[in-house]
Motif scaffolding. Structure first.
Motif, short mmCIF file in Angstrom:
data_model
loop_
_atom_site.label_atom_id
_atom_site.label_comp_id
_atom_site.label_asym_id
_atom_site.label_seq_id
_atom_site.Cartn_x
_atom_site.Cartn_y
_atom_site.Cartn_z
N MET A 140 22.97 47.43 103.49
CA MET A 140 21.50 47.70 104.18
C MET A 140 22.04 47.61 105.02
N HIS A 153 22.16 46.23 109.27
CA HIS A 153 20.29 46.33 110.58
C HIS A 153 21.15 46.52 111.43
N LYS A 172 22.51 36.57 101.85
CA LYS A 172 21.13 36.88 102.18
C LYS A 172 20.72 37.30 101.18
N ALA A 199 24.19 44.15 112.20
CA ALA A 199 24.21 42.85 110.77
C ALA A 199 24.81 44.51 109.37
N VAL A 200 25.33 43.94 107.88
CA VAL A 200 26.27 44.14 107.17
C VAL A 200 25.55 43.81 105.91
N GLU A 201 25.59 44.80 104.83
CA GLU A 201 25.46 43.53 103.35
C GLU A 201 25.40 44.08 102.24
N GLN A 202 26.75 43.84 101.53
CA GLN A 202 26.05 44.55 100.11
C GLN A 202 25.36 44.26 98.95
N GLY A 203 24.61 44.70 98.28
CA GLY A 203 23.59 44.17 96.95
C GLY A 203 24.73 43.48 95.81
N VAL A 207 21.81 49.45 97.45
CA VAL A 207 23.99 49.20 96.55
C VAL A 207 24.42 48.39 99.19
N GLN A 266 16.22 40.60 96.92
CA GLN A 266 17.53 41.37 97.32
C GLN A 266 18.44 39.80 97.12
N ILE A 267 19.92 39.85 96.45
CA ILE A 267 20.33 38.88 97.17
C ILE A 267 21.62 39.64 97.60
N SER A 268 22.15 39.56 98.38
CA SER A 268 23.26 40.50 99.46
C SER A 268 24.32 39.41 99.97
N GLU A 269 25.84 40.46 100.00
CA GLU A 269 27.06 39.25 100.08
C GLU A 269 26.94 39.94 102.22
N VAL A 270 26.46 39.26 103.09
CA VAL A 270 26.84 39.51 104.17
C VAL A 270 28.27 40.07 104.69
N LYS A 271 28.44 41.01 104.93
CA LYS A 271 29.80 41.42 105.02
C LYS A 271 30.17 41.16 106.85
N LEU A 272 28.78 41.49 107.81
CA LEU A 272 29.00 41.89 108.97
C LEU A 272 28.14 41.04 109.50
#
Lengths: 103, 103
Positions: free
Chosen positions: A60, A62, B3, A41-45, A58, B97-103
């Motif tokens: 994360m 997982h 997320k 999983a990839v997230e952008q802050g 910036v 932290q609030i993040s946008e799920v990218k993958l």
């Protein structure tokens, strides 16, 4: 199941190329780790708790593995290749945490 | 999809009751947020990258929502109840932290 989280600290002058990361780096990691990698999983802050407050990280990432041993064996063999790719998408120095998935 | 990650920093004298957290706190959060909550994950920190190095976070929780607005509306109405429960399972001061799920 264990989750290996790679946290990229945010800050002034921190850059992160999410397009390269999702389209080049992660596919490379998936290919290198093969079936040992059980999920990614990839997230952008976006922000902290308050709107418009800066996100601590910036980005994360997982990665899921069946065990710490499975992670170490699989990642260990490819660590150099994976680490050498980091400067291509960010100048943030990531911190890594290994966790046990509870829920 | 966004997320919302709640990161509980680790440290000397930090306590975290994972049983209470998984069996009492998270079910309460699920009930309060209802169908707005699209997913939840909980992890317990094992180590940093190196074996036997301390984990940066004693625990991490990730909640999925369709949008930042959906999170704010849903969590905002119950924030006091949820926050009041924190001392029952930990003395760690969480960062969010609030993040946008990218993958």
């Amino acid at each position: 199941m264990v989750k290996v989280s790679v946290l990229y600290p945010n800050g002034k002058d921190i850059k992160f190329d999410m397009e390269y990361y999702c389209n080049r780096h992660i596919p490379m990691v998936r290919q290198l780790l093969g079936s040992t990698l059980k999920g990614a999983a990839v997230e952008q802050g976006l922000s902290g708790e308050q709107p418009r407050s800066p996100a601590l990280h910036v980005a994360m990432r997982h990665l899921l593995f069946e065990s710490v041993d499975a992670f170490r064996k699989s990642f260990g063999s490819h660590a150099e290749t994976i680490i050498a790719d980091i400067p291509k998408y960010t100048n943030s120095k990531p911190t890594i945490q290994i966790s046990e998935v509870k829920l």
